[in-house]
Design a protein around this motif. Structure first.
Motif, short mmCIF file in Angstrom:
data_model
loop_
_atom_site.label_atom_id
_atom_site.label_comp_id
_atom_site.label_asym_id
_atom_site.label_seq_id
_atom_site.Cartn_x
_atom_site.Cartn_y
_atom_site.Cartn_z
N ASN A 79 36.11 53.02 41.35
CA ASN A 79 36.24 51.54 41.90
C ASN A 79 35.15 50.98 41.28
O ASN A 79 34.42 51.08 40.45
N VAL A 80 34.90 49.61 42.14
CA VAL A 80 34.05 48.58 41.58
C VAL A 80 32.68 48.89 41.68
O VAL A 80 32.16 49.77 42.77
N CYS A 119 39.33 48.06 41.20
CA CYS A 119 40.15 48.04 42.39
C CYS A 119 41.59 48.18 42.09
O CYS A 119 42.34 48.30 43.32
N GLU A 138 39.87 52.89 48.48
CA GLU A 138 40.12 51.51 48.18
C GLU A 138 41.53 51.08 48.89
O GLU A 138 42.51 51.48 48.48
N SER A 140 43.29 48.26 49.20
CA SER A 140 44.40 47.57 48.72
C SER A 140 45.32 48.49 47.89
O SER A 140 46.45 48.50 47.79
N TYR A 298 36.31 31.29 44.16
CA TYR A 298 36.41 32.75 43.48
C TYR A 298 37.78 33.14 43.58
O TYR A 298 38.45 33.03 44.49
N GLY A 300 40.43 36.70 42.45
CA GLY A 300 40.45 37.87 41.81
C GLY A 300 40.31 39.05 42.95
O GLY A 300 39.57 39.99 42.62
N CYS A 301 40.60 38.97 44.04
CA CYS A 301 40.85 40.20 45.04
C CYS A 301 42.19 40.19 45.47
O CYS A 301 42.53 39.54 46.17
N PRO A 302 42.82 41.41 44.97
CA PRO A 302 42.41 42.41 44.21
C PRO A 302 42.09 41.52 42.73
O PRO A 302 42.70 40.84 42.49
N CYS A 360 32.80 43.17 42.66
CA CYS A 360 33.79 42.36 43.60
C CYS A 360 32.64 41.74 44.52
O CYS A 360 31.46 42.33 44.95
N ILE A 362 32.01 40.91 47.63
CA ILE A 362 31.44 41.20 48.85
C ILE A 362 30.57 42.63 48.97
O ILE A 362 29.92 43.07 49.50
N LYS A 386 42.39 38.54 51.24
CA LYS A 386 41.46 39.83 51.62
C LYS A 386 39.97 39.06 51.82
O LYS A 386 39.07 39.28 52.66
N GLN A 387 39.29 38.46 50.47
CA GLN A 387 38.21 37.81 50.64
C GLN A 387 38.17 36.89 51.89
O GLN A 387 36.87 36.95 52.57
N LEU A 390 37.23 38.90 54.64
CA LEU A 390 36.08 39.73 54.62
C LEU A 390 34.82 38.92 54.66
O LEU A 390 33.73 39.27 55.12
FE1 F3S Z 1 38.64 44.66 45.01
FE2 F3S Z 1 36.74 43.69 46.29
FE3 F3S Z 1 39.04 42.75 46.85
S1 F3S Z 1 37.12 45.81 45.67
S2 F3S Z 1 40.45 44.47 46.35
S3 F3S Z 1 37.87 42.85 44.93
S4 F3S Z 1 37.30 43.43 48.45
#
Ligand code: F3S
Length: 417
Positions: A79-80, A119, A138, A140, A298, A300-302, A360, A362, A386-387, A390
């Motif tokens: 993972n990241v 991730c 992880e 997601s 921002y 790119g999450c995932p 990532c 966070i 998700k961001q 969090l």
């Molecule tokens: Fe990946 Fe971080 Fe989102 S690990 S799923 S970018 S919280």
């Protein structure tokens, strides 16, 4: 808990320190979860590589394992991290943090891990088979492989996934048991035309909150939706609630129809998702109501896929990120290389977008409040559900939440409208 003769010998140290340590963890976890036995695991995705998530205890534990010669029986993806090594200094991270991050990832690599540092490993070749026993960390990714691919994994902690890779075993409980995979909550998706990852994030965040009642079954989603929708759905749902698995009727391998998704039983509760519910989610996730100021955008999450980066390039080509605004788009390293070859990276960089890999927000030390404030960053603009869920708690910042077009407009004007 029942152990085979071979497993008993592994626990006694016959196969070395790493396997013994892993077995101690697997037996301890299994007994805590009242598992009757261990089962062979063939696919592992590891976490704990970020210096922020591992902290001192994880750093010392993993380094000690590697120093004592531990080797993974199952080659795991990873993972990241806490930063992009190529952009380390410009991200505001110190040389000491870089050194510690390097030592941690080196420890995993010495044990045999693949340095995927993403991730979304299922986009980079780690694609579990239907029914395959996995040990993934992880949230997601866990929800994605259980729900879309029909693989079997629990929501593992980093140390548990590491122990599974060291031993090739995992305790038999939770989502490894067929009876725990069937649906309990029926969500009628009444809103039609859902298509974008923004739509997916809103729906995922809505139904994730029902996870306390059991696995959710989504009925009524349009059939033409692509993989990116499911990735975002899994990311949002697994953050809104304790979601490891959901069913989409007609998509999830274990849900060809409603009856099968519920294992022949009746739903515990039924709810509907329409315009009203979507609006409530959007309002809830927009916490930066006291300002239209934009410091940081921002996406790119995932992590973004190739197609996401293409869409971003189309939207921002010929425009310029406003002075004083920082724009991050995170992706996996191979995807960045691919967009470099395709000429897309140049378009994004010309517009002022930083394409960041391996990390990532966070989990970067950058996420700490003092560091953010020192850099004059107080609010985040993002299209990631998700961001949004969090960042306020982990980074003490507020969020402006919108779709791709709205985020790009904020980046180039410096204002949230
Ligand atoms: Fe990946 Fe971080 Fe989102 S690990 S799923 S970018 S919280």
């Amino acid at each position: 808990m029942y152990l085979t003769d071979e497993e008993k010998r592994m626990l006694d140290g016959e196969q070395g320190y790493g396997v013994q340590k892993g077995m101690q963890l697997m037996v301890g976890l299994g007994e805590a979860m009242e598992a009757e036995k261990l089962i062979p695991v063939t696919n592992v995705h590891l976490g704990g590589l970020s210096i922020r998530s591992s902290e001192d205890a994880g750093y010392l534990f993993y380094k000690d394992l590697a120093d004592r010669g531990a080797k993974f029986k199952i080659t795991p993806t990873t993972n990241v991290l806490s930063g992009d090594f190529e952009l380390w200094t410009s991200m505001g991270l110190s040389a000491a943090e870089r050194q510690r991050q390097y030592e941690l990832i080196d420890a995993f690599a010495r044990m045999g891990a693949l340095r995927t540092q993403t991730c979304t490993p299922y986009l980079l070749g780690n694609v579990p088979r239907f029914g395959e026993t996995c040990s993934w960390m992880e949230t997601s990714a866990i929800a994605f492989i259980n729900s879309i691919l029909g693989a079997h994994t629990n929501r593992e902690a980093g140390a548990a996934a590491c122990a599974a890779a060291l031993t090739g075993r995992t305790p038999y409980f939770g989502y490894h048991m067929p009876e725990n995979r069937i649906g309990s909550v029926l969500v009628h998706v009444e809103k039609k035309g859902l298509n974008s990852i923004y739509d997916a994030g809103n729906l995922g965040f809505y139904f994730g909150r029902f996870s306390g009642y059991g696995n959710v079954v989504l009925d009524g989603i349009d059939e033409h939706i692509d993989n990116r929708f499911y990735v975002q759905l899994a990311g949002a749902a697994s953050t809104a609630g304790d979601v490891a698995m959901f069913h989409i009727v007609g998509v999830t391998p274990e849900a060809p129809d409603l009856k099968t998704a519920f294992g022949g039983k009746k739903p515990v509760i039924e709810v509907s998702y329409g315009e009203k519910e979507e609006k409530e989610v959007i309002e809830y996730l927009n916490t930066a109501n006291d300002t239209d100021e934009v410091n940081w955008v921002y996406m790119g999450c995932p992590m973004l896929q190739y197609e996401d980066l293409m869409d971003l390039a189309k939207e921002i080509e010929g425009k310029q990120v406003a002075p004083g605004v920082e724009f991050w788009a995170t992706t996996a390293m191979p995807t960045k290389e691919l967009i470099r070859r395709q000429g897309i990276l140049q378009v994004l960089e010309d517009a002022g977008v930083n394409v960041v890999t391996d990390c990532c927000p966070i989990l970067t030390p950058l996420g700490q409040l003092e560091r953010m404030r020192n850099r004059g960053i107080h609010h985040v603009v993002t299209n990631s559900t998700k961001q949004c869920a969090l960042i306020p708690g982990m980074c003490f910042m507020d969020t402006h939440y919108g779709d791709l077009e709205k985020c790009v407009e904020a980046a180039v004007t410096g204002k949230w409208r």
